[in-house]
Write an enzyme that holds these catalytic residues in place. Structure first.
Site, PDB file in Angstrom:
ATOM      1  N   ASN A 145      41.111  73.217  32.445  1.00 47.15           N
ATOM      2  CA  ASN A 145      41.271  71.810  32.807  1.00 47.15           C
ATOM      3  C   ASN A 145      40.940  70.938  31.594  1.00 47.15           C
ATOM      4  OD1 ASN A 145      42.069  71.969  35.541  1.00 47.15           O
ATOM      5  ND2 ASN A 145      39.953  72.250  36.205  1.00 47.15           N
ATOM      6  N   HIS A 192      48.614  71.249  41.093  1.00 48.82           N
ATOM      7  CA  HIS A 192      49.237  71.316  39.764  1.00 48.82           C
ATOM      8  C   HIS A 192      50.768  71.284  39.833  1.00 48.82           C
ATOM      9  CE1 HIS A 192      45.367  72.175  37.856  1.00 48.82           C
ATOM     10  NE2 HIS A 192      45.136  73.034  38.835  1.00 48.82           N
TER      11      HIS A 192
END
Length: 495
Positions: A129, A56
Protein backbone atom coordinates in the site's frame (compact mmCIF):
# COMPACT_ATOMS: atom_id res chain seq x y z
CA UNK A 1 -0.04 -6.50 -43.99
CA UNK A 2 -3.80 -6.08 -43.64
CA UNK A 3 -5.34 -9.08 -41.84
CA UNK A 4 -8.19 -11.07 -43.37
CA UNK A 5 -11.41 -10.76 -41.36
CA UNK A 6 -12.71 -14.04 -39.91
CA UNK A 7 -15.16 -15.33 -37.36
CA UNK A 8 -13.94 -16.59 -33.98
CA UNK A 9 -13.13 -20.07 -35.30
CA UNK A 10 -11.04 -18.61 -38.12
CA UNK A 11 -13.61 -18.98 -40.90
CA UNK A 12 -13.38 -16.17 -43.51
CA UNK A 13 -16.41 -13.88 -43.68
CA UNK A 14 -17.22 -11.33 -46.39
CA UNK A 15 -18.31 -8.39 -44.19
CA UNK A 16 -18.74 -7.32 -40.57
CA UNK A 17 -21.30 -4.51 -40.61
CA UNK A 18 -24.64 -6.16 -41.37
CA UNK A 19 -26.60 -9.14 -40.15
CA UNK A 20 -28.21 -11.78 -42.36
CA UNK A 21 -31.94 -11.12 -42.71
CA UNK A 22 -34.91 -12.41 -44.67
CA UNK A 23 -36.10 -9.25 -46.44
CA UNK A 24 -39.76 -8.62 -47.29
CA UNK A 25 -39.20 -5.77 -49.73
CA UNK A 26 -40.61 -3.04 -47.45
CA UNK A 27 -37.43 -2.33 -45.50
CA UNK A 28 -38.19 -4.82 -42.76
CA UNK A 29 -36.82 -8.28 -42.32
CA UNK A 30 -36.44 -11.32 -40.10
CA UNK A 31 -33.12 -12.02 -38.39
CA UNK A 32 -32.01 -15.59 -38.97
CA UNK A 33 -30.57 -17.88 -36.33
CA UNK A 34 -28.16 -19.19 -38.97
CA UNK A 35 -26.20 -15.90 -38.77
CA UNK A 36 -23.20 -17.18 -36.81
CA UNK A 37 -21.53 -13.77 -36.89
CA UNK A 38 -24.54 -12.08 -35.27
CA UNK A 39 -24.84 -14.76 -32.59
CA UNK A 40 -21.11 -14.61 -31.82
CA UNK A 41 -21.18 -10.82 -31.61
CA UNK A 42 -24.19 -10.54 -29.29
CA UNK A 43 -23.30 -13.52 -27.10
CA UNK A 44 -19.75 -12.35 -26.54
CA UNK A 45 -20.82 -8.77 -25.83
CA UNK A 46 -23.03 -10.00 -22.97
CA UNK A 47 -20.08 -11.86 -21.49
CA UNK A 48 -17.12 -9.57 -22.10
CA UNK A 49 -17.07 -8.21 -18.54
CA UNK A 50 -15.53 -10.25 -15.76
CA UNK A 51 -16.16 -9.65 -12.04
CA UNK A 52 -14.28 -6.59 -10.92
CA UNK A 53 -12.13 -6.83 -7.83
CA UNK A 54 -14.06 -6.48 -4.57
CA UNK A 55 -11.28 -4.12 -3.47
CA UNK A 56 -8.65 -2.39 -5.62
CA UNK A 57 -10.99 -2.21 -8.63
CA UNK A 58 -9.78 1.11 -10.12
CA UNK A 59 -6.16 1.05 -11.25
CA UNK A 60 -3.39 2.16 -13.54
CA UNK A 61 -0.72 -0.24 -14.74
CA UNK A 62 2.66 -0.36 -16.46
CA UNK A 63 5.66 -2.55 -17.17
CA UNK A 64 9.25 -1.92 -16.18
CA UNK A 65 12.27 -3.40 -14.47
CA UNK A 66 13.76 -3.87 -11.03
CA UNK A 67 17.54 -3.45 -10.81
CA UNK A 68 19.73 -4.51 -7.90
CA UNK A 69 21.76 -1.48 -6.80
CA UNK A 70 23.39 -2.71 -3.58
CA UNK A 71 24.75 -6.05 -2.44
CA UNK A 72 22.37 -7.80 -0.05
CA UNK A 73 23.78 -11.32 -0.15
CA UNK A 74 24.36 -11.11 3.61
CA UNK A 75 20.61 -11.16 4.28
CA UNK A 76 19.02 -13.18 1.47
CA UNK A 77 19.82 -15.92 -1.05
CA UNK A 78 17.08 -14.75 -3.47
CA UNK A 79 18.43 -15.21 -6.98
CA UNK A 80 16.97 -11.98 -8.37
CA UNK A 81 18.84 -10.08 -5.64
CA UNK A 82 22.17 -11.91 -5.85
CA UNK A 83 24.12 -9.63 -8.22
CA UNK A 84 24.46 -5.86 -8.31
CA UNK A 85 23.20 -4.67 -11.69
CA UNK A 86 20.92 -7.67 -12.22
CA UNK A 87 17.56 -6.69 -13.78
CA UNK A 88 14.16 -8.36 -13.48
CA UNK A 89 11.05 -7.60 -15.54
CA UNK A 90 8.16 -6.16 -13.55
CA UNK A 91 4.42 -5.59 -13.92
CA UNK A 92 3.01 -2.84 -11.68
CA UNK A 93 -0.65 -2.13 -10.85
CA UNK A 94 -1.51 0.89 -8.64
CA UNK A 95 -5.09 1.20 -7.43
CA UNK A 96 -7.53 2.81 -5.09
CA UNK A 97 -9.06 0.37 -2.58
CA UNK A 98 -12.72 0.99 -1.79
CA UNK A 99 -14.40 2.52 -4.88
CA UNK A 100 -15.59 0.76 -8.01
CA UNK A 101 -13.66 0.46 -11.26
CA UNK A 102 -15.37 3.49 -12.80
CA UNK A 103 -14.86 5.76 -9.79
CA UNK A 104 -12.70 8.86 -9.55
CA UNK A 105 -9.10 7.98 -8.72
CA UNK A 106 -8.45 11.21 -6.80
CA UNK A 107 -10.98 10.23 -4.11
CA UNK A 108 -9.49 10.08 -0.62
CA UNK A 109 -8.36 6.50 -0.16
CA UNK A 110 -5.46 4.21 0.55
CA UNK A 111 -3.74 3.22 -2.69
CA UNK A 112 -2.67 -0.32 -3.42
CA UNK A 113 0.67 -1.18 -5.00
CA UNK A 114 0.78 -4.63 -6.61
CA UNK A 115 4.01 -5.66 -8.30
CA UNK A 116 4.84 -8.91 -10.09
CA UNK A 117 8.53 -9.62 -10.55
CA UNK A 118 9.12 -12.22 -13.28
CA UNK A 119 12.27 -13.64 -11.67
CA UNK A 120 14.53 -16.44 -12.85
CA UNK A 121 13.05 -18.61 -10.07
CA UNK A 122 9.38 -17.90 -10.76
CA UNK A 123 7.00 -15.05 -10.05
CA UNK A 124 7.40 -13.02 -6.87
CA UNK A 125 4.57 -10.67 -5.91
CA UNK A 126 4.78 -7.59 -3.72
CA UNK A 127 1.26 -6.54 -2.71
CA UNK A 128 1.78 -3.30 -0.80
CA UNK A 129 0.00 0.00 0.00
CA UNK A 130 1.04 3.65 -0.13
CA UNK A 131 0.78 3.78 3.67
CA UNK A 132 3.17 1.93 6.01
CA UNK A 133 0.37 0.72 8.34
CA UNK A 134 -3.19 -0.60 8.05
CA UNK A 135 -6.60 -0.22 9.72
CA UNK A 136 -6.76 -3.64 11.41
CA UNK A 137 -4.38 -6.34 12.64
CA UNK A 138 -6.88 -9.21 12.87
CA UNK A 139 -7.87 -10.57 9.43
CA UNK A 140 -11.40 -11.49 10.58
CA UNK A 141 -12.14 -7.73 10.51
CA UNK A 142 -10.92 -7.16 6.97
CA UNK A 143 -14.21 -7.79 5.09
CA UNK A 144 -16.20 -5.66 7.56
CA UNK A 145 -13.70 -2.83 7.37
CA UNK A 146 -13.97 -2.73 3.59
CA UNK A 147 -17.77 -2.94 3.65
CA UNK A 148 -17.89 0.06 5.98
CA UNK A 149 -15.99 2.06 3.34
CA UNK A 150 -18.35 1.07 0.52
CA UNK A 151 -22.00 1.77 -0.24
CA UNK A 152 -24.80 1.55 2.31
CA UNK A 153 -26.93 -1.56 1.66
CA UNK A 154 -30.15 0.50 1.62
CA UNK A 155 -29.22 3.82 0.03
CA UNK A 156 -26.49 2.44 -2.28
CA UNK A 157 -24.44 5.51 -1.43
CA UNK A 158 -21.21 6.03 0.53
CA UNK A 159 -22.12 6.53 4.17
CA UNK A 160 -20.08 8.57 6.66
CA UNK A 161 -21.84 7.09 9.69
CA UNK A 162 -21.07 3.56 8.54
CA UNK A 163 -17.40 4.48 8.02
CA UNK A 164 -16.93 6.09 11.44
CA UNK A 165 -19.04 3.51 13.26
CA UNK A 166 -16.56 0.83 12.25
CA UNK A 167 -13.46 2.82 13.13
CA UNK A 168 -14.71 4.05 16.50
CA UNK A 169 -15.33 0.40 17.38
CA UNK A 170 -11.89 -0.64 16.12
CA UNK A 171 -9.54 2.12 17.29
CA UNK A 172 -6.37 0.15 16.60
CA UNK A 173 -6.65 1.71 13.12
CA UNK A 174 -6.19 5.28 14.37
CA UNK A 175 -2.63 5.42 13.00
CA UNK A 176 -3.89 4.55 9.51
CA UNK A 177 -6.72 7.09 9.84
CA UNK A 178 -4.09 9.74 10.56
CA UNK A 179 -2.41 8.86 7.26
CA UNK A 180 -5.68 8.68 5.32
CA UNK A 181 -6.99 12.09 6.37
CA UNK A 182 -3.65 13.84 5.98
CA UNK A 183 -2.57 15.08 2.56
CA UNK A 184 -1.19 11.60 1.98
CA UNK A 185 -4.74 10.35 1.38
CA UNK A 186 -4.92 12.23 -1.94
CA UNK A 187 -1.69 11.75 -3.96
CA UNK A 188 -1.06 14.33 -6.69
CA UNK A 189 0.14 11.57 -9.00
CA UNK A 190 1.12 7.94 -8.81
CA UNK A 191 4.65 8.99 -9.78
CA UNK A 192 4.89 11.08 -6.61
CA UNK A 193 3.77 8.28 -4.30
CA UNK A 194 5.70 5.92 -2.02
CA UNK A 195 4.79 2.30 -1.25
CA UNK A 196 5.35 0.11 1.80
CA UNK A 197 5.11 -3.59 2.56
CA UNK A 198 3.28 -2.94 5.84
CA UNK A 199 3.78 -6.61 6.60
CA UNK A 200 6.90 -8.04 8.14
CA UNK A 201 8.62 -10.56 5.84
CA UNK A 202 11.65 -12.79 6.19
CA UNK A 203 14.74 -12.63 4.04
CA UNK A 204 16.29 -16.09 4.27
CA UNK A 205 19.64 -17.67 3.44
CA UNK A 206 20.56 -21.18 2.36
CA UNK A 207 21.82 -22.13 5.82
CA UNK A 208 18.34 -21.53 7.27
CA UNK A 209 19.19 -18.21 8.93
CA UNK A 210 16.92 -15.23 8.34
CA UNK A 211 16.25 -11.59 9.09
CA UNK A 212 12.93 -9.84 9.55
CA UNK A 213 12.38 -7.07 6.99
CA UNK A 214 9.94 -4.36 5.99
CA UNK A 215 10.13 -3.00 2.44
CA UNK A 216 9.94 0.69 1.46
CA UNK A 217 9.63 1.93 -2.13
CA UNK A 218 10.35 5.68 -2.38
CA UNK A 219 9.83 7.91 -5.39
CA UNK A 220 12.92 9.70 -6.70
CA UNK A 221 10.95 12.83 -7.63
CA UNK A 222 9.51 13.32 -4.15
CA UNK A 223 6.11 12.85 -2.57
CA UNK A 224 3.48 15.34 -3.70
CA UNK A 225 -0.18 15.44 -2.64
CA UNK A 226 -3.42 17.27 -3.37
CA UNK A 227 -5.51 19.25 -0.95
CA UNK A 228 -9.14 18.20 -0.50
CA UNK A 229 -10.62 20.90 -2.69
CA UNK A 230 -8.30 20.19 -5.62
CA UNK A 231 -8.86 16.43 -5.36
CA UNK A 232 -12.65 16.91 -5.45
CA UNK A 233 -12.39 19.31 -8.41
CA UNK A 234 -10.26 16.86 -10.37
CA UNK A 235 -12.66 14.02 -9.56
CA UNK A 236 -15.38 15.91 -11.41
CA UNK A 237 -13.24 17.15 -14.29
CA UNK A 238 -11.26 13.97 -14.97
CA UNK A 239 -12.08 10.86 -12.92
CA UNK A 240 -9.05 9.17 -14.52
CA UNK A 241 -6.58 11.91 -13.64
CA UNK A 242 -4.02 9.64 -11.94
CA UNK A 243 -4.34 6.93 -14.59
CA UNK A 244 -3.81 9.49 -17.36
CA UNK A 245 -0.84 11.11 -15.63
CA UNK A 246 1.09 7.84 -15.37
CA UNK A 247 0.22 6.75 -18.90
CA UNK A 248 1.19 10.06 -20.49
CA UNK A 249 4.45 10.33 -18.53
CA UNK A 250 5.58 6.91 -19.76
CA UNK A 251 4.43 7.64 -23.34
CA UNK A 252 6.61 10.78 -23.33
CA UNK A 253 9.62 8.88 -21.99
CA UNK A 254 9.44 10.55 -18.57
CA UNK A 255 9.87 7.22 -16.83
CA UNK A 256 9.05 7.21 -13.10
CA UNK A 257 11.74 5.77 -10.85
CA UNK A 258 11.57 4.55 -7.27
CA UNK A 259 14.37 3.46 -4.93
CA UNK A 260 13.72 0.25 -3.00
CA UNK A 261 14.83 -0.11 0.61
CA UNK A 262 14.48 -2.57 3.47
CA UNK A 263 14.53 -2.24 7.22
CA UNK A 264 16.33 -5.21 8.73
CA UNK A 265 15.79 -6.71 12.20
CA UNK A 266 17.56 -9.67 13.77
CA UNK A 267 15.15 -12.32 15.14
CA UNK A 268 16.63 -11.96 18.62
CA UNK A 269 15.63 -8.29 18.67
CA UNK A 270 12.04 -9.10 17.81
CA UNK A 271 11.49 -10.85 21.13
CA UNK A 272 12.16 -7.72 23.17
CA UNK A 273 11.18 -4.92 20.77
CA UNK A 274 8.77 -2.30 22.08
CA UNK A 275 6.00 -3.26 19.64
CA UNK A 276 4.83 -6.58 18.25
CA UNK A 277 6.68 -6.72 14.91
CA UNK A 278 3.79 -8.67 13.37
CA UNK A 279 1.27 -5.91 14.15
CA UNK A 280 0.35 -4.21 10.88
CA UNK A 281 -0.86 -1.08 12.68
CA UNK A 282 2.70 -0.25 13.77
CA UNK A 283 5.86 0.93 12.01
CA UNK A 284 9.49 0.37 12.91
CA UNK A 285 10.95 3.85 13.53
CA UNK A 286 13.85 4.62 11.22
CA UNK A 287 16.01 5.66 14.15
CA UNK A 288 15.82 2.06 15.37
CA UNK A 289 15.99 0.37 11.96
CA UNK A 290 17.33 2.68 9.24
CA UNK A 291 16.56 2.20 5.57
CA UNK A 292 19.00 0.11 3.56
CA UNK A 293 18.78 0.38 -0.22
CA UNK A 294 18.67 -2.83 -2.26
CA UNK A 295 17.38 -1.76 -5.66
CA UNK A 296 15.73 0.60 -8.09
CA UNK A 297 12.40 0.32 -9.90
CA UNK A 298 11.80 1.96 -13.29
CA UNK A 299 8.49 1.83 -15.16
CA UNK A 300 9.13 2.30 -18.88
CA UNK A 301 6.33 0.68 -20.92
CA UNK A 302 2.58 1.09 -21.01
CA UNK A 303 0.30 -1.92 -21.47
CA UNK A 304 -0.65 -2.75 -25.06
CA UNK A 305 -4.10 -3.90 -23.98
CA UNK A 306 -5.36 -2.90 -20.54
CA UNK A 307 -7.70 -5.86 -20.11
CA UNK A 308 -5.23 -8.61 -20.95
CA UNK A 309 -2.25 -6.98 -19.25
CA UNK A 310 -3.72 -5.26 -16.17
CA UNK A 311 -7.35 -6.27 -15.56
CA UNK A 312 -6.47 -9.97 -15.83
CA UNK A 313 -3.34 -9.61 -13.73
CA UNK A 314 -3.53 -11.46 -10.42
CA UNK A 315 -1.28 -10.92 -7.43
CA UNK A 316 -0.84 -12.79 -4.16
CA UNK A 317 1.48 -12.29 -1.18
CA UNK A 318 1.79 -16.08 -1.23
CA UNK A 319 3.87 -15.96 -4.42
CA UNK A 320 7.37 -16.04 -2.92
CA UNK A 321 10.66 -17.18 -4.40
CA UNK A 322 13.51 -18.90 -2.56
CA UNK A 323 15.21 -16.43 -0.26
CA UNK A 324 11.91 -14.82 0.80
CA UNK A 325 9.53 -16.30 3.37
CA UNK A 326 6.37 -15.38 5.29
CA UNK A 327 6.20 -14.52 8.97
CA UNK A 328 3.60 -14.98 11.70
CA UNK A 329 1.97 -11.68 10.72
CA UNK A 330 -1.76 -12.63 10.98
CA UNK A 331 -2.81 -10.28 8.18
CA UNK A 332 -0.12 -11.65 5.87
CA UNK A 333 -1.11 -15.24 6.60
CA UNK A 334 -4.74 -14.50 5.74
CA UNK A 335 -3.90 -12.54 2.60
CA UNK A 336 -1.76 -15.42 1.34
CA UNK A 337 -5.02 -17.39 1.10
CA UNK A 338 -7.48 -14.64 0.21
CA UNK A 339 -5.73 -13.11 -2.81
CA UNK A 340 -5.24 -16.33 -4.74
CA UNK A 341 -8.75 -17.44 -3.79
CA UNK A 342 -10.17 -14.17 -5.18
CA UNK A 343 -8.25 -14.68 -8.44
CA UNK A 344 -9.67 -18.18 -8.87
CA UNK A 345 -13.17 -16.76 -8.49
CA UNK A 346 -12.60 -13.75 -10.72
CA UNK A 347 -10.49 -15.29 -13.49
CA UNK A 348 -10.88 -19.06 -13.14
CA UNK A 349 -8.91 -21.88 -11.62
CA UNK A 350 -6.19 -21.70 -14.30
CA UNK A 351 -5.58 -17.95 -13.99
CA UNK A 352 -1.82 -18.50 -13.68
CA UNK A 353 -1.79 -19.60 -17.33
CA UNK A 354 -2.97 -16.22 -18.61
CA UNK A 355 -0.04 -14.47 -20.34
CA UNK A 356 0.16 -11.59 -17.86
CA UNK A 357 0.39 -14.03 -14.93
CA UNK A 358 2.50 -16.72 -16.57
CA UNK A 359 6.00 -17.17 -15.20
CA UNK A 360 8.90 -16.69 -17.59
CA UNK A 361 10.67 -19.81 -16.38
CA UNK A 362 9.88 -23.46 -17.19
CA UNK A 363 6.92 -24.75 -15.15
CA UNK A 364 6.34 -28.37 -14.23
CA UNK A 365 3.43 -28.69 -11.84
CA UNK A 366 1.66 -31.87 -13.04
CA UNK A 367 -0.60 -32.20 -10.01
CA UNK A 368 -2.59 -29.14 -11.11
CA UNK A 369 -4.56 -30.46 -14.05
CA UNK A 370 -7.70 -29.88 -16.09
CA UNK A 371 -10.28 -27.28 -15.01
CA UNK A 372 -11.93 -24.50 -16.97
CA UNK A 373 -9.86 -22.66 -19.56
CA UNK A 374 -6.74 -24.78 -19.39
CA UNK A 375 -4.59 -23.29 -22.14
CA UNK A 376 -1.63 -25.67 -21.97
CA UNK A 377 -0.90 -29.18 -23.16
CA UNK A 378 -1.99 -30.22 -19.64
CA UNK A 379 1.22 -32.27 -19.16
CA UNK A 380 0.11 -34.85 -21.72
CA UNK A 381 0.24 -38.39 -20.36
CA UNK A 382 2.56 -37.56 -17.44
CA UNK A 383 1.38 -39.04 -14.12
CA UNK A 384 -0.85 -36.66 -12.16
CA UNK A 385 -0.26 -38.13 -8.71
CA UNK A 386 2.59 -37.79 -6.24
CA UNK A 387 5.33 -40.37 -5.80
CA UNK A 388 5.27 -41.80 -9.32
CA UNK A 389 8.14 -44.07 -10.35
CA UNK A 390 7.02 -43.92 -14.01
CA UNK A 391 8.19 -40.35 -14.40
CA UNK A 392 10.13 -39.22 -11.32
CA UNK A 393 10.64 -35.53 -10.67
CA UNK A 394 13.67 -33.82 -9.23
CA UNK A 395 13.61 -31.19 -6.51
CA UNK A 396 15.76 -28.12 -6.41
CA UNK A 397 17.80 -27.91 -3.24
CA UNK A 398 19.70 -25.05 -1.73
CA UNK A 399 22.28 -25.34 1.02
CA UNK A 400 21.81 -28.05 3.66
CA UNK A 401 19.18 -29.72 1.49
CA UNK A 402 16.56 -27.06 2.21
CA UNK A 403 14.28 -27.19 -0.79
CA UNK A 404 13.96 -23.86 -2.50
CA UNK A 405 16.03 -22.16 0.16
CA UNK A 406 12.93 -21.41 2.24
CA UNK A 407 13.46 -20.94 5.95
CA UNK A 408 12.86 -23.99 8.12
CA UNK A 409 11.68 -23.76 11.70
CA UNK A 410 14.36 -22.51 14.05
CA UNK A 411 14.49 -22.27 17.81
CA UNK A 412 13.08 -18.77 17.44
CA UNK A 413 9.96 -20.05 15.69
CA UNK A 414 8.93 -23.08 17.71
CA UNK A 415 5.57 -21.75 18.77
CA UNK A 416 3.76 -22.95 21.88
CA UNK A 417 0.51 -21.88 23.53
CA UNK A 418 -3.19 -22.53 23.60
CA UNK A 419 -5.54 -22.20 20.64
CA UNK A 420 -8.09 -19.49 21.41
CA UNK A 421 -9.94 -16.55 19.91
CA UNK A 422 -7.69 -13.58 19.28
CA UNK A 423 -8.62 -10.46 21.23
CA UNK A 424 -7.22 -7.25 19.80
CA UNK A 425 -6.87 -5.36 23.04
CA UNK A 426 -6.39 -1.61 22.76
CA UNK A 427 -3.73 0.06 24.89
CA UNK A 428 -1.87 3.38 25.07
CA UNK A 429 0.69 2.05 22.60
CA UNK A 430 -1.99 2.04 19.89
CA UNK A 431 -2.17 5.83 20.02
CA UNK A 432 1.54 6.51 20.44
CA UNK A 433 2.57 6.30 16.79
CA UNK A 434 -0.55 8.21 15.71
CA UNK A 435 0.45 10.99 18.11
CA UNK A 436 3.95 11.00 16.63
CA UNK A 437 2.48 11.35 13.13
CA UNK A 438 0.36 14.29 14.31
CA UNK A 439 3.58 16.02 15.38
CA UNK A 440 5.16 15.24 11.99
CA UNK A 441 2.19 16.85 10.22
CA UNK A 442 2.80 19.96 12.32
CA UNK A 443 6.22 20.47 10.71
CA UNK A 444 4.58 21.35 7.38
CA UNK A 445 2.73 24.69 7.39
CA UNK A 446 -1.03 24.20 7.32
CA UNK A 447 -0.97 20.39 7.21
CA UNK A 448 -2.60 19.96 10.64
CA UNK A 449 -5.33 22.42 9.64
CA UNK A 450 -5.97 20.51 6.42
CA UNK A 451 -6.11 17.24 8.37
CA UNK A 452 -8.76 18.67 10.72
CA UNK A 453 -10.71 20.00 7.74
CA UNK A 454 -10.56 16.66 5.93
CA UNK A 455 -11.93 14.74 8.92
CA UNK A 456 -14.58 17.38 9.64
CA UNK A 457 -15.73 17.43 6.01
CA UNK A 458 -16.16 13.64 5.99
CA UNK A 459 -17.72 13.47 9.46
CA UNK A 460 -20.22 16.27 8.75
CA UNK A 461 -21.84 14.14 6.04
CA UNK A 462 -23.09 11.70 8.69
CA UNK A 463 -26.41 11.94 10.54
CA UNK A 464 -25.55 10.48 13.97
CA UNK A 465 -24.65 13.14 16.54
CA UNK A 466 -23.82 10.39 19.05
CA UNK A 467 -21.30 8.90 16.62
CA UNK A 468 -19.69 12.30 16.06
CA UNK A 469 -19.02 12.62 19.78
CA UNK A 470 -17.36 9.18 19.74
CA UNK A 471 -15.13 10.29 16.85
CA UNK A 472 -14.10 13.43 18.74
CA UNK A 473 -13.18 11.24 21.71
CA UNK A 474 -11.20 8.87 19.48
CA UNK A 475 -8.98 11.66 18.13
CA UNK A 476 -8.64 13.22 21.59
CA UNK A 477 -6.73 10.09 22.60
CA UNK A 478 -4.17 10.95 19.92
CA UNK A 479 -3.82 14.56 21.01
CA UNK A 480 -5.91 16.26 23.68
CA UNK A 481 -6.59 19.29 21.44
CA UNK A 482 -7.20 17.36 18.21
CA UNK A 483 -10.66 16.12 19.14
CA UNK A 484 -11.87 19.59 20.11
CA UNK A 485 -10.47 21.08 16.89
CA UNK A 486 -12.32 18.45 14.82
CA UNK A 487 -15.49 19.14 16.83
CA UNK A 488 -15.29 22.87 16.19
CA UNK A 489 -14.62 22.42 12.46
CA UNK A 490 -17.43 19.87 12.09
CA UNK A 491 -19.96 22.03 13.88
CA UNK A 492 -18.97 25.01 11.71
CA UNK A 493 -19.62 23.00 8.54
CA UNK A 494 -22.94 21.73 9.92
CA UNK A 495 -24.25 25.26 10.60
Amino acid sequence: MTPDYTLAEGCPYPQSTTSVQLRDGTGGGLVLLQDTQLIETLAHFSRERIPERVVHAKAAGAYGEFEVTHDCSDITSASFLNTVGKKTDVLLRISTVGPERGSADTSRDVHGWAMKLYTDEGNFDWVFNNTPVFFVRDPIKFPSMNRSHKRHPRTNMPDSDMFWDFHVGNPEGIHELMHLFSDRGTPASLRHMNAYSGHTYKFTKEDGSFKYVKVHIKTQIGVRNLDRETAVKLAGENPDFLVEDLFQAIEKGDYPVWDVYVQVMDPSEAETYKWNIFDMTKVWPHKDYPLRQIGRLTMNRNPRNYFTDIEQAAFSPGNMVPGIAPTADPMLQARMFAYADAARYRLGVNYQQLPTNHAKVPIYSPFQRDGFMNFTANYGDDPNYVGSTLKPTTYKTAGNGRRGGLSTLTEHEKWTGEVSSFTSEIGPEDYEQAADLWEVLGREPGHQDRFVGNVADHLSKGKSSKLRVMVYELFSRVNKDLGSRIRAATEEIAL
